[in-house]
Design an enzyme around this catalytic site. Structure first.
Site, PDB file in Angstrom:
ATOM      1  N   LYS A  36       0.827  -1.256  -0.036  1.00  0.00           N
ATOM      2  CA  LYS A  36       0.209   0.104  -0.016  1.00  0.00           C
ATOM      3  C   LYS A  36       1.065   1.144   0.004  1.00  0.00           C
ATOM      4  CE  LYS A  36      -0.769   0.229   4.994  1.00  0.00           C
ATOM      5  NZ  LYS A  36      -1.419  -0.439   6.011  1.00  0.00           N
ATOM      6  N   ARG A 131      -8.536  -0.743  16.523  1.00  0.00           N
ATOM      7  CA  ARG A 131      -8.843  -0.302  15.147  1.00  0.00           C
ATOM      8  C   ARG A 131      -9.960  -1.514  14.737  1.00  0.00           C
ATOM      9  NH1 ARG A 131      -4.537   0.672  10.458  1.00  0.00           N
ATOM     10  NH2 ARG A 131      -4.918  -1.470  10.056  1.00  0.00           N
TER      11      ARG A 131
HETATM   12  C1  LIG Z   1      -0.575  -1.649   6.657  1.00  0.00           C
HETATM   13  C2  LIG Z   1      -1.107  -2.943   7.071  1.00  0.00           C
HETATM   14  C3  LIG Z   1       0.129  -3.868   7.551  1.00  0.00           C
HETATM   15  C4  LIG Z   1       1.540  -3.442   7.334  1.00  0.00           C
HETATM   16  O1  LIG Z   1       1.986  -2.743   8.347  1.00  0.00           O
HETATM   17  P1  LIG Z   1       3.520  -2.528   8.073  1.00  0.00           P
HETATM   18  O2  LIG Z   1       3.588  -1.661   9.663  1.00  0.00           O
HETATM   19  O3  LIG Z   1       3.808  -1.515   7.053  1.00  0.00           O
HETATM   20  O4  LIG Z   1       4.078  -3.658   8.072  1.00  0.00           O
HETATM   21  C5  LIG Z   1      -0.663  -4.944   8.041  1.00  0.00           C
HETATM   22  N1  LIG Z   1      -1.865  -5.308   8.069  1.00  0.00           N
HETATM   23  C6  LIG Z   1      -2.827  -4.283   7.967  1.00  0.00           C
HETATM   24  C7  LIG Z   1      -4.380  -4.480   8.210  1.00  0.00           C
HETATM   25  C8  LIG Z   1      -2.395  -2.929   7.590  1.00  0.00           C
HETATM   26  O5  LIG Z   1      -3.100  -2.054   7.182  1.00  0.00           O
END
Ligand SMILES: *Cc1c(COP(=O)(O)O)cnc(C)c1O
Length: 354
Positions: A36, A131
Site C-alpha cells: 500500500k 482499530r
Molecule cells: C498497513 C497494514 C499492514 C502493514 O503494516 P506495516 O507496519 O507497514 O508492516 C498490515 N496489516 C494491515 C491490516 C495494515 O493495514
C-alpha cells in the site's frame, strides 16, 4: 532528471524482502508483502514476488486491480476490511480479504456465488489496539454463521496491533490469538490455514520469543521498505534502511538573516512562528514542499538543517554545504513522508533496477 523525485532501489527491496522471508520462514511464518505504501506499484510487487513472496496484500482494491493487470504473479489479499459497496469488486479482484463484519461477508458470499468464485476470508479479532476486529467473544458465532455461507472459505483469523493505539504485539497477545485459533479449530473441527499475527511491529516479539505458537503469517510493509521494526523504529540488522530517497533541487541560495524582520503574525498555515537566531546564514530554498511530502518526516543525507516549509518550499540552513541553484539535496523518509510523497501527483518516481 526531474525533481522532486523518489528514487526507489529495487535491488534493496529484493534484499530486504528475501531476508525477511527467510528469517520468518525459518520458524514457519509466511510473509504477506504489503504494497500500500507504494500504491500497488507493479515493479515493486514483481520484485517482492521474485524475492519469495506469493501473497500480496494491499489496502486498496484499485491497487490490486493495477497489479493484476500488470501481470504480477501472486495471490492477492485486501487488507483494509472491505466496504459493502465494494463487495463485488473485492470478490472479482482479490482472492482473500480481512473482515470483521458479517454483513460484509454476506455480500462477499452473494457475489462469490454469482461469479462462481471461492473468496477466502480472514476474520480479524480485536486484541486491544482498537482499530479493526471483532471482540474475541464474537468469534465463535461469526465463524458458525460463516461456515454456511456459499462461495466463502474461512481461511483463518488475524489481528492488527500497534497501528492505531501503538499497542505492543507481545507474548500474551500472540498467545491469545493462538488459543483463539485452536479453540475455533477444535470447536468446528476445521483447520485454519492462516493465523496472521500482525505487521512490522511483530518483529521484536518474533525475535525475543522461542515459541511462535499457531502464528503462521505476518503482513509486512514498513520493514521491507524502511528496514526497521515499528515499535521503536529500530533498524533490523541485515536490512537496507535506504531503499527510498527523496531528491529535491535548490531553487534559491542566498546569504540572509536567520530571524525575519517586521511584525510577526500568522504564517500560511495559521501558526505564529518563532525563530532561532543563527546570525547570517546561507538560506537555501528547495523546490518541494508540503504538497509533495511530509516535511517533518525527512532526514537530510547531507549536513544541512531543515528550518521550515510551506506548500511549495522547504527552507534549509545550508551550514557549510556549498549549495548552488540546480544542485540536488537528498533525504531519507519515514513512513509518513514516504506515504505522502508516493501519493503526491507532483513527485516523480525513478527505479534503480534489480
Ligand atoms: C498497513 C497494514 C499492514 C502493514 O503494516 P506495516 O507496519 O507497514 O508492516 C498490515 N496489516 C494491515 C491490516 C495494515 O493495514
Amino acid at each position: 532528471m526531474q525533481t522532486p523525485r523518489l528514487e526507489i532501489d529495487l535491488a534493496k527491496i529484493h534484499h530486504n524482502t528475501q531476508t525477511l522471508v527467510e528469517l520468518f520462514g525459518s520458524r514457519g511464518i509466511g510473509v504477506m508483502g504489503i504494497t500500500k505504501v507504494v500504491l500497488g506499484n507493479h515493479q515493486v510487487a514483481k520484485v517482492m514476488v521474485r524475492a519469495g513472496i506469493n501473497l500480496i496484500g494491499d489496502s486498496r482494491i484499485e491497487n490490486i486491480r493495477k497489479m493484476l493487470k500488470a501481470g504480477v504473479d501472486a495471490k492477492f489479499a485486501l487488507i483494509r476490511t472491505p466496504a459493502v459497496s465494494k463487495a463485488e469488486e473485492v470478490v472479482k479482484y482479490a482472492d482473500m480479504s480481512l473482515n470483521s463484519e458479517l454483513a460484509v461477508v454476506r455480500r462477499l458470499s452473494h457475489f462469490a456465488e454469482r461469479l462462481k468464485k471461492i473468496h477466502e476470508v480472514v476474520l480479524m479479532v480485536e486484541l486491544g489496539d482498537l482499530r479493526e476486529g471483532m471482540p474475541p467473544d464474537e468469534l465463535e458465532d461469526t465463524v458458525h454463521e460463516m461456515l454456511s455461507l456459499p462461495g466463502i472459505k474461512l481461511a483463518g483469523i488475524g489481528t492488527n496491533l500497534a497501528c492505531y493505539s501503538g499497542v505492543r504485539p507481545d507474548k500474551q497477545k500472540m498467545e491469545e490469538l493462538s488459543s483463539l485459533a485452536r479453540s475455533v479449530e477444535d470447536k468446528f473441527s476445521i483447520a485454519l490455514d492462516v493465523v496472521s499475527g500482525g505487521n512490522s511491529s511483530n518483529f521484536e516479539w518474533f525475535y525475543e520469543e522461542d515459541e511462535v505458537g499457531r502464528i503462521n503469517n505476518l503482513r509486512l510493509g514498513e520493514s521491507i521498505f524502511l528496514g526497521c521494526e515499528t515499535l521503536n523504529r529500530k533498524p533490523i540488522r541485515g536490512l537496507f534502511p535506504d531503499v527510498v530517497t527523496f531528491v529535491t533541487e535548490v531553487i534559491e541560495s542566498k546569504i540572509k538573516d536567520s530571524v525575519p524582520s517586521g511584525d510577526i503574525c500568522q504564517d500560511a498555515f495559521g501558526k505564529v512562528p518563532s525563530f532561532e537566531d543563527r546570525g547570517r546564514i546561507r538560506r537555501v530554498i528547495l523546490g518541494a514542499g508540503r504538497q509533495d511530502v511530509l516535511v517533518p518526516g525527512l532526514t537530510p543525507l547531507s549536513d544541512v538543517d531543515i528550518l521550515g516549509s510551506s506548500s511549495d518550499h522547504i527552507i534549509l540552513d545550508a551550514r557549510k554545504e556549498q549549495l548552488e541553484v540546480g544542485d540536488e539535496v537528498r533525504f531519507r523518509l519515514n513512513y509518513g513522508a514516504l506515504l505522502a510523497a508516493m501519493t503526491s501527483p507532483y513527485v516523480e518516481r525513478t527505479f534503480l533496477p534489480l
